[in-house]
Design a protein around this motif. Sequence first.
Motif, PDB file in Angstrom:
ATOM      1  N   SER A   1     -13.952 -39.153  55.184  1.00  0.00           N
ATOM      2  CA  SER A   1     -14.634 -37.926  54.782  1.00  0.00           C
ATOM      3  C   SER A   1     -15.533 -38.186  53.569  1.00  0.00           C
ATOM      4  O   SER A   1     -15.098 -38.757  52.571  1.00  0.00           O
ATOM      5  N   GLY A   2     -16.793 -37.775  53.672  1.00  0.00           N
ATOM      6  CA  GLY A   2     -17.753 -37.979  52.587  1.00  0.00           C
ATOM      7  C   GLY A   2     -18.569 -39.242  52.704  1.00  0.00           C
ATOM      8  O   GLY A   2     -19.442 -39.488  51.868  1.00  0.00           O
ATOM      9  N   ASP A   3     -18.339 -40.050  53.743  1.00  0.00           N
ATOM     10  CA  ASP A   3     -19.104 -41.288  53.949  1.00  0.00           C
ATOM     11  C   ASP A   3     -20.368 -40.996  54.769  1.00  0.00           C
ATOM     12  O   ASP A   3     -20.340 -40.220  55.730  1.00  0.00           O
ATOM     13  N   LEU A   4     -21.462 -41.650  54.383  1.00  0.00           N
ATOM     14  CA  LEU A   4     -22.721 -41.542  55.111  1.00  0.00           C
ATOM     15  C   LEU A   4     -23.128 -42.930  55.585  1.00  0.00           C
ATOM     16  O   LEU A   4     -23.351 -43.831  54.783  1.00  0.00           O
ATOM     17  N   ILE A   5     -23.198 -43.089  56.903  1.00  0.00           N
ATOM     18  CA  ILE A   5     -23.631 -44.341  57.521  1.00  0.00           C
ATOM     19  C   ILE A   5     -25.134 -44.287  57.716  1.00  0.00           C
ATOM     20  O   ILE A   5     -25.676 -43.282  58.182  1.00  0.00           O
ATOM     21  N   TRP A   6     -25.831 -45.372  57.363  1.00  0.00           N
ATOM     22  CA  TRP A   6     -27.260 -45.499  57.620  1.00  0.00           C
ATOM     23  C   TRP A   6     -27.488 -46.817  58.351  1.00  0.00           C
ATOM     24  O   TRP A   6     -27.389 -47.893  57.769  1.00  0.00           O
ATOM     25  N   LEU A   7     -27.785 -46.715  59.633  1.00  0.00           N
ATOM     26  CA  LEU A   7     -28.015 -47.887  60.481  1.00  0.00           C
ATOM     27  C   LEU A   7     -29.509 -48.036  60.724  1.00  0.00           C
ATOM     28  O   LEU A   7     -30.106 -47.214  61.434  1.00  0.00           O
ATOM     29  N   PRO A   8     -30.150 -49.068  60.162  1.00  0.00           N
ATOM     30  CA  PRO A   8     -31.593 -49.244  60.343  1.00  0.00           C
ATOM     31  C   PRO A   8     -31.914 -49.889  61.689  1.00  0.00           C
ATOM     32  O   PRO A   8     -31.011 -50.391  62.376  1.00  0.00           O
ATOM     33  N   PRO A   9     -33.185 -49.891  62.086  1.00  0.00           N
ATOM     34  CA  PRO A   9     -33.560 -50.550  63.343  1.00  0.00           C
ATOM     35  C   PRO A   9     -33.132 -52.022  63.343  1.00  0.00           C
ATOM     36  O   PRO A   9     -33.232 -52.717  62.335  1.00  0.00           O
ATOM     37  N   GLY A  10     -32.670 -52.486  64.489  1.00  0.00           N
ATOM     38  CA  GLY A  10     -32.297 -53.886  64.644  1.00  0.00           C
ATOM     39  C   GLY A  10     -30.860 -54.209  64.309  1.00  0.00           C
ATOM     40  O   GLY A  10     -30.401 -55.321  64.571  1.00  0.00           O
ATOM     41  N   MET A  11     -30.112 -53.276  63.711  1.00  0.00           N
ATOM     42  CA  MET A  11     -28.722 -53.554  63.348  1.00  0.00           C
ATOM     43  C   MET A  11     -27.816 -53.158  64.511  1.00  0.00           C
ATOM     44  O   MET A  11     -27.515 -51.969  64.707  1.00  0.00           O
ATOM     45  N   ALA A  12     -27.376 -54.121  65.284  1.00  0.00           N
ATOM     46  CA  ALA A  12     -26.447 -53.847  66.373  1.00  0.00           C
ATOM     47  C   ALA A  12     -25.143 -53.291  65.807  1.00  0.00           C
ATOM     48  O   ALA A  12     -24.708 -53.693  64.718  1.00  0.00           O
ATOM     49  N   HIS A  13     -24.512 -52.392  66.545  1.00  0.00           N
ATOM     50  CA  HIS A  13     -23.331 -51.735  65.993  1.00  0.00           C
ATOM     51  C   HIS A  13     -22.501 -51.095  67.103  1.00  0.00           C
ATOM     52  O   HIS A  13     -22.969 -50.900  68.236  1.00  0.00           O
ATOM     53  N   GLU A  14     -21.287 -50.770  66.745  1.00  0.00           N
ATOM     54  CA  GLU A  14     -20.436 -49.935  67.584  1.00  0.00           C
ATOM     55  C   GLU A  14     -19.540 -49.114  66.665  1.00  0.00           C
ATOM     56  O   GLU A  14     -19.185 -49.544  65.567  1.00  0.00           O
ATOM     57  N   TYR A  15     -19.209 -47.927  67.106  1.00  0.00           N
ATOM     58  CA  TYR A  15     -18.357 -47.063  66.298  1.00  0.00           C
ATOM     59  C   TYR A  15     -17.537 -46.161  67.226  1.00  0.00           C
ATOM     60  O   TYR A  15     -17.883 -45.948  68.404  1.00  0.00           O
ATOM     61  N   ARG A  16     -16.458 -45.626  66.651  1.00  0.00           N
ATOM     62  CA  ARG A  16     -15.592 -44.735  67.421  1.00  0.00           C
ATOM     63  C   ARG A  16     -14.814 -43.841  66.469  1.00  0.00           C
ATOM     64  O   ARG A  16     -14.604 -44.173  65.298  1.00  0.00           O
ATOM     65  N   ALA A  17     -14.384 -42.707  67.001  1.00  0.00           N
ATOM     66  CA  ALA A  17     -13.512 -41.821  66.251  1.00  0.00           C
ATOM     67  C   ALA A  17     -12.094 -42.371  66.247  1.00  0.00           C
ATOM     68  O   ALA A  17     -11.664 -43.013  67.207  1.00  0.00           O
ATOM     69  N   ASP A  18     -11.392 -42.160  65.149  1.00  0.00           N
ATOM     70  CA  ASP A  18      -9.999 -42.569  65.054  1.00  0.00           C
ATOM     71  C   ASP A  18      -9.158 -41.779  66.058  1.00  0.00           C
ATOM     72  O   ASP A  18      -9.403 -40.592  66.306  1.00  0.00           O
TER      73      ASP A  18
END
Length: 297
Positions: A86-103
């Motif tokens: 809570s309170g975290d801000l993710i900033w993913l720029p172009p070209g940054m491969a990533h994956e994410y999921r809810a707990d």
Amino acid sequence: MSRTSDWPLPPDSLRLLLPPVLLAKLAAHPLSRDLYPTSLGHYRRARDHQMSRDRHDDHLLIYCSEGVGHLLADTTEGPQALRVGSGDLIWLPPGMAHEYRADHEQPWSISWVHLRGDGAHWLRQAAGYDASPLRHWGVQHALLGGFTQLLEAGHSGYRFQPYLLAASRLRALLCQLPLLRPLREGGLDLDGLHAYMRENLHRRLELAQLAAFCNLSKFHFVNRYRVLTGRTPVQHFLHLKIEYACQLLDSSGHSVAQVSEALGYDDSYYFSRLFSKVMGLSPSAYRARLGEGRGGA
């Protein structure tokens, strides 16, 4: 454009995908071409939400307002596995491969926006993002309100003007991030605290109540607040009250006793002493001086 998640939306969530014609207008307009949204939304307690992208060609912001998520990002310094709270801000720029999921146990609630424009690169640096895509800003009303305003464009039938306004609001939201840094480092959500004070001008909030609102002991609360503002929280609350009292004296026919009661003071003499201490004159003298100056700018 990066594809968005196809996670099935529950009734209290929203996902907006801008059509190509609208995107072309935003990319060409002088007020939006250097920063504009391409898709945006809000997911409430997004159980089973997940996404993976090897190819990513726009900027993506994800603001977590409650719960927990998990992010794996291929940064310039190598893969980073990050817990998002809570309170975290993710900033993913172009070209940054990533994956994410809810707990699985505590699924996150997130507001998000995909965006394009050359201005995003500069704003990302100004906000202090470097190799890591995650920063903790805290749950702040300025950020929550900013994302909420962006989503107001979703009731327009894809009209251009509301999305042009959304582009302007997006810039304002991102420009706030460097200004929010002292609040994060001080461990206080000043916007939220001050909003709480303004909502309770009719009450006599004590220091213990203000500290409890911030989940801090009175000692740590006062010290952190003084470092950030140069005054105590009780002083600021009093000044808000006196500021409101001046508005009532100037714009209403309330007696001094009625103004005192509106601010939570049963004793109008005590209120008058507080008013005089801040303003340098009594409420009656303040109103009389206003009467003498009517007609001026």
